[in-house]
Scaffold this active site. Structure first.
Site, PDB file in Angstrom:
ATOM      1  N   HIS A  29       0.821  -1.220   0.000  1.00 46.44           N
ATOM      2  CA  HIS A  29       0.000   0.000   0.000  1.00 46.44           C
ATOM      3  C   HIS A  29       0.848   1.259   0.000  1.00 46.44           C
ATOM      4  O   HIS A  29       0.691   2.123  -0.865  1.00 46.44           O
ATOM      5  CB  HIS A  29      -0.943   0.011   1.209  1.00 46.44           C
ATOM      6  CG  HIS A  29      -1.873   1.181   1.236  1.00 46.44           C
ATOM      7  ND1 HIS A  29      -1.473   2.468   1.564  1.00 46.44           N
ATOM      8  CD2 HIS A  29      -3.194   1.280   0.964  1.00 46.44           C
ATOM      9  CE1 HIS A  29      -2.499   3.297   1.481  1.00 46.44           C
ATOM     10  NE2 HIS A  29      -3.552   2.595   1.128  1.00 46.44           N
ATOM     11  N   GLU A  45     -21.504  21.568   5.965  1.00 48.00           N
ATOM     12  CA  GLU A  45     -20.538  22.650   5.752  1.00 48.00           C
ATOM     13  C   GLU A  45     -19.308  22.184   4.967  1.00 48.00           C
ATOM     14  O   GLU A  45     -18.851  22.882   4.052  1.00 48.00           O
ATOM     15  CB  GLU A  45     -20.090  23.237   7.104  1.00 48.00           C
ATOM     16  CG  GLU A  45     -21.190  23.916   7.892  1.00 48.00           C
ATOM     17  CD  GLU A  45     -21.995  22.963   8.771  1.00 48.00           C
ATOM     18  OE1 GLU A  45     -22.892  23.434   9.477  1.00 48.00           O
ATOM     19  OE2 GLU A  45     -21.703  21.731   8.742  1.00 48.00           O
ATOM     20  N   HIS A  47     -21.651  28.428  20.073  1.00 48.61           N
ATOM     21  CA  HIS A  47     -21.850  29.131  18.808  1.00 48.61           C
ATOM     22  C   HIS A  47     -21.079  30.449  18.735  1.00 48.61           C
ATOM     23  O   HIS A  47     -21.185  31.159  17.731  1.00 48.61           O
ATOM     24  CB  HIS A  47     -23.341  29.409  18.591  1.00 48.61           C
ATOM     25  CG  HIS A  47     -24.132  28.216  18.162  1.00 48.61           C
ATOM     26  ND1 HIS A  47     -24.096  27.017  18.836  1.00 48.61           N
ATOM     27  CD2 HIS A  47     -24.978  28.035  17.115  1.00 48.61           C
ATOM     28  CE1 HIS A  47     -24.898  26.152  18.231  1.00 48.61           C
ATOM     29  NE2 HIS A  47     -25.438  26.746  17.176  1.00 48.61           N
TER      30      HIS A  47
END
Length: 667
Positions: free
Chosen positions: A261, A414, A476
């Site tokens: 990988h 968002e 907020h």
């Protein structure tokens, strides 16, 4: 006739040799996706290596960007300006083949990928742009916008939450020209993924509303080709083609394991792989007949010429539409832009309203929209609060997608919004802006960073910018967000103090060609500030003297946004005390720092004590006030309560500014 196996093995050779030369990288995914790439790039992808910016090309995005040697191999083999020497310099300083694909750095790379999930998100934006541009400009007999957006993605892209956000939207929007390939190899860096990734991915995408083609043998070129044809045959849904593959296909000892990988195979394993694949050529050697079979320059030139002939007919039939299409694709400003924006600014100054800058922003959008018809606005489920809609905007309607639209309701997504906006910009023809509360810029931050890194120009409308949010409380109320956004290279952050600065911020955002812009806006009303003609011009310099004193100031007060009015009030109080001061509004330190030293010193003279005031963390401002200056700000989280009371409680007041000025002058 060159065999399909030989075409695929050319990718394997270049990929494993490139990683080995760098002693760093991810060979397994390119080796495992080689046949998928052969099917898409030799039979379906419409592109012109001689002109990577041809407007009607298909777009290809390698969402699992760690597999970058796949796209570098494909670009080299098909004839892009990526010579073999660049593949030999994989991951080396200043090469055109960095560890992850970078937009604007390597010809043919449509977007920067690496942070997983963002490639598929950008591809959703690319596909949406194609659909919206086609709805606006195509006319009967003239499908001038008619192309597909393809992406390869792996388990990591599927696991990232961003993929859920954007793939849900893609299904809702029915983006039928979006075709994604899932490289289902069951391996990530930590090993076999079943221990941490047990999703039924096909069912998940069917639930989103995608057309899912299951259980395709990713090492069978014909099977992959049939799946692509089936995806193109329907026009109602995006398609996920689930390809079962073996990571590191061809490596006798490491294929199917995480050992291949993220590390070179090693010289011995490369030799063994060559033997298994029947390859006798040396490192980086591709037989001439294989190179000739891969080369797409002639076919690409023919496809572009056919489109140019179609566009010539379109220009003759629809000259105004053709001129507007060309302007939009080039990214030029509308010919009426300068005159109309000057007129709009004059009206704002004359009105002198005391309103919130989020409302000032909406007024600016309304004034700009007629001369920026490429606007595609939106909000993450907060349109009534962000005020991102305008009169005359047309909602993107799921029921009538063919009719287009220029306003997107992204839902509570968002990150998805910001990443899709990047895709809209990268496609060309649009100037997207998207809104949310400043606090939730945190969700979108990595997509914002990618825009800044790629030097593209989306616009972010971040409202509710401080403890002025009030009753919503500390969850907020942004404290550190404005400062940390300013720390991001190439992101222009504006925090305007009134409608005039807000409009000019919008103008500059629209005019930026290689810089994203974040507009940081208030919920609460702010007073209009008076200025003379020179001060109005100076706003465009990012920082300027808003209120000066007679003679030499004893101190300079620097402020942004809602705190400018506090600085002005403090200046008046200090004047009454016999202490002359200067108030500097610094809405964009990004622009201010680009000014010459003489201008910056004319605004912030050396040797004069400084105080900065902003309702947020104080550390950012030390570069302007120094250790001897003072900052009136907030180095803690906020409180729930009416905004005025919260400002008073946390000490962001004119009185505190006065105290700070007096203290620095007294030192």
């Amino acid at each position: 006739m060159v065999s399909q196996a030989s075409l695929a093995n050319a990718i394997r050779v270049l990929s494993m040799d490139g990683v080995q030369a760098a002693n760093s990288g991810h060979p397994g995914a390119p080796m495992g996706m080689a046949e998928m790439a052969v099917a898409l790039w030799t039979r379906h992808l419409k592109h012109n290596p001689a002109n990577p910016k041809w407007p009607n090309r298909d777009r290809f995005v390698l969402s699992n960007g760690h597999a970058s040697m796949l796209i570098y191999s494909l670009l080299h083999l098909t004839g892009y300006d990526l010579p073999l020497d660049e593949l030999k310099k994989f991951r080396q300083l200043l090469s055109k083949t960095p560890g992850h694909p970078e937009y604007g750095h390597t010809p043919g790379v449509e977007t920067t990928t690496g942070p997983l999930g963002q490639g598929i998100a950008n591809t959703v934006g690319l596909a949406l742009a194609e659909q919206l541009l086609a709805a606006e400009f195509n006319r009967e007999g003239f499908p001038i916008v008619n192309h597909y957006s393809y992406t390869f993605m792996g388990d990591g892209c599927m696991m990232e939450g961003l993929s859920h956000e954007v793939c849900s939207l893609a299904g809702t929007w029915k983006l039928s020209k979006l075709i994604a390939f899932y490289d289902d190899n069951g391996i990530s860096i930590d090993g076999h993924v079943e221990g941490w990734f047990g999703d039924d991915t096909p069912k998940r995408f069917e639930a989103y509303g995608w057309n899912v083609i299951r259980n395709v043998d990713g090492h069978d070129v014909e099977a992959v080709d049939r799946a692509i044809q089936a995806a193109k045959a329907q026009n109602e849904k995006p398609t996920l083609i689930c390809c079962k593959t073996v990571i590191g296909k061809g490596s006798p000892n490491k294929a199917g394991t995480h050992d291949v990988h993220g590390a070179p195979l090693g010289k011995d394993e490369i030799a063994a792989t060559r033997a298994v694949l029947g390859i006798t050529a040396g490192a980086f050697e591709v037989p001439q007949d294989v190179l000739a079979a891969w080369n797409a320059r002639e076919a690409g030139a023919k496809r572009q010429a056919e489109w140019e002939s179609l566009f010539a007919g379109y220009r003759k039939a629809y000259p105004e539409l053709a001129a507007e299409f060309e302007r939009r694709v080039k990214g030029d400003l509308h010919p009426d832009y300068a005159a109309k924006t000057t007129e709009a600014l004059d009206a704002i100054i004359a009105k002198g309203e005391a309103i919130a800058t989020r409302k000032s922003s909406q007024n600016a959008i309304q004034a700009l929209a007629p001369v920026v018809p490429e606007f595609v606005g939106g909000s993450a489920d907060l349109a009534p609060s962000n005020l991102t809609q305008w009169k005359g905007s047309r909602d993107l309607s799921v029921k009538a997608m063919a009719s287009g639209g220029n306003y997107i309701h992204y839902g509570v997504r968002e990150f998805g919004m910001a990443a899709i906006m990047n895709g809209l910009v990268l496609h060309g023809g649009f100037r997207p802006f998207g809104g949310t509360f400043l606090m939730f810029s945190e969700y979108a931050r990595n997509a914002i960073r990618m825009a800044a890194l790629m030097k593209i120009n989306p616009i972010y409308v971040f409202t509710h910018d401080s403890i002025g949010v009030g009753e919503d409380g500390p969850t907020h109320q942004p404290i550190e967000q404005t400062a940390t956004l300013r720390l991001m290279p190439n992101l222009d952050v504006w925090r305007p103090c009134d409608s005039v600065e807000a409009f000019i911020a919008w103008q500059i955002a629209v005019e930026h060609k290689a810089t994203p812009t974040a507009l940081v806006l208030t919920r609460q009303n702010l007073p209009h500030q008076t200025r003379d003609a020179e001060q109005l011009k100076a706003i465009r310099r990012g920082g300027y003297v808003l209120k000066d004193c007679v003679g030499t100031p004893k101190a300079v007060i620097i402020a942004t946004g809602s705190e400018v009015s506090l600085a002005v009030a403090a200046q008046a109080t200090l004047a009454e005390k016999g202490m002359p001061t200067r108030v500097v509004s610094l809405p964009s330190s990004f622009i201010f720092e680009q000014q010459d030293a003489a201008y910056r010193e004319s605004v912030l003279p050396r040797g004069v004590p400084r105080v900065a005031v902003e309702a947020g963390v104080t550390g950012y401002w030390r570069q302007y006030v120094g250790l001897e200056g003072a900052v009136v700000g907030i180095d803690r989280f906020g409180e729930c309560g009416p905004a005025a009371q919260v400002f008073e409680y946390l000490g962001v007041t004119a009185a505190k500014v006065v105290e700070a000025v007096e203290s620095v002058v007294a030192r």
